[in-house]
Design a protein around this motif. Structure first.
Motif: not given
Length: 253
Positions: A35, A39-42, A45-47, A50
């Protein structure tokens, strides 16, 4: 001091509370990790989480590609992802520490109104609450049976003609041998995982009994156990894809 498994009996069925607790905890950890990763798919600029999850997805897809035809086997990516993450997390939980509760004056505690079951004679009672869920045979065999049953269901659904025919190959009198092979698959799948993880935890217990002298050996063994846990997660996922591919995917040539 003997470390006993906290077991209660309800309606004549024994429940290992430590195994149930760790199975639930492993599921929660995997769910939270997944999760947080999405949460902040990009795209630009992926985390870090991710990137990690994308790497795991690609790794699972490569496993499927090695085990069977990827074009028709890619639908099992979600299953492979869940298996490899869940088994790896489960394998790791028993490595860092253990949680043990001692019984005062050997009084057996109650859980949900039921006394914990004590098997055999023990001078001191201590209950082991924290362990790898994959160090429990019931858990690994249940996981293996689920995978094998799923492979048979998919074989009947998507490849009925060739799925039933393969039991009589290469000659009809091979039917008993093929049936024995089918029955042995969940045993080898579940016992391999259980044996490796359980043996690792037993070795950790033995090394801890050496006191401070065993600290260097403990560090080396825990590092090796991480490697073994990762390999076992890979092997279980790979064999799952092989079994499903053999049952449900058939190449006409």
């Amino acid at each position: 001091m003997d470390h006993l498994v906290p077991i209660i009996k309800i309606f004549g069925i024994e429940f290992d509370l430590a195994a149930i607790l760790m199975v639930v905890l492993s599921s929660i950890i995997v769910f939270v990790l997944a999760r947080l990763a999405v949460r902040n798919l990009s795209v630009e600029n992926p985390g870090k989480l991710q990137n990690f999850l994308e790497w795991v997805v690609e790794f699972v897809q490569s496993i499927i590609g090695m085990a069977t035809d990827f074009k028709r086997g890619r639908v099992y990516t979600g299953l492979g992802l869940a298996l490899i993450m869940y088994i790896f997390v489960s394998n790791m939980l028993g490595l860092p520490f253990g949680i043990v509760s001692e019984a005062h004056d050997n009084q057996i505690p109650k859980v949900f109104g039921q006394e914990l079951i004590v098997k055999g004679e023990h001078e001191h009672l201590a209950w082991l609450w924290w362990k790898s869920p994959t160090a429990d045979m019931a858990m690994t065999m249940a996981l293996a049976l689920t995978v094998i049953v799923l492979s048979h269901i998919q074989g009947v659904r998507h490849n009925r003609k060739h799925y039933l025919k393969h039991y009589f190959q290469p000659w009809p009198f091979f039917l008993p041998i093929n049936l024995i092979e089918t029955a042995a698959k969940p045993l080898t799948l579940g016992l391999r995982l259980y044996g490796n993880i359980y043996a690792g935890e037993v070795m950790i217990g033995i090394i801890l009994g050496m006191g401070w002298v065993g600290i260097p050996a403990l560090m080396v063994w825990q590092g090796f156990s991480i490697f073994v846990g990762a390999i076992q997660a890979f092997v279980f996922t790979m064999l799952t894809m092989v079994y499903i591919g053999q049952a449900s995917i058939h190449d006409e040539h």
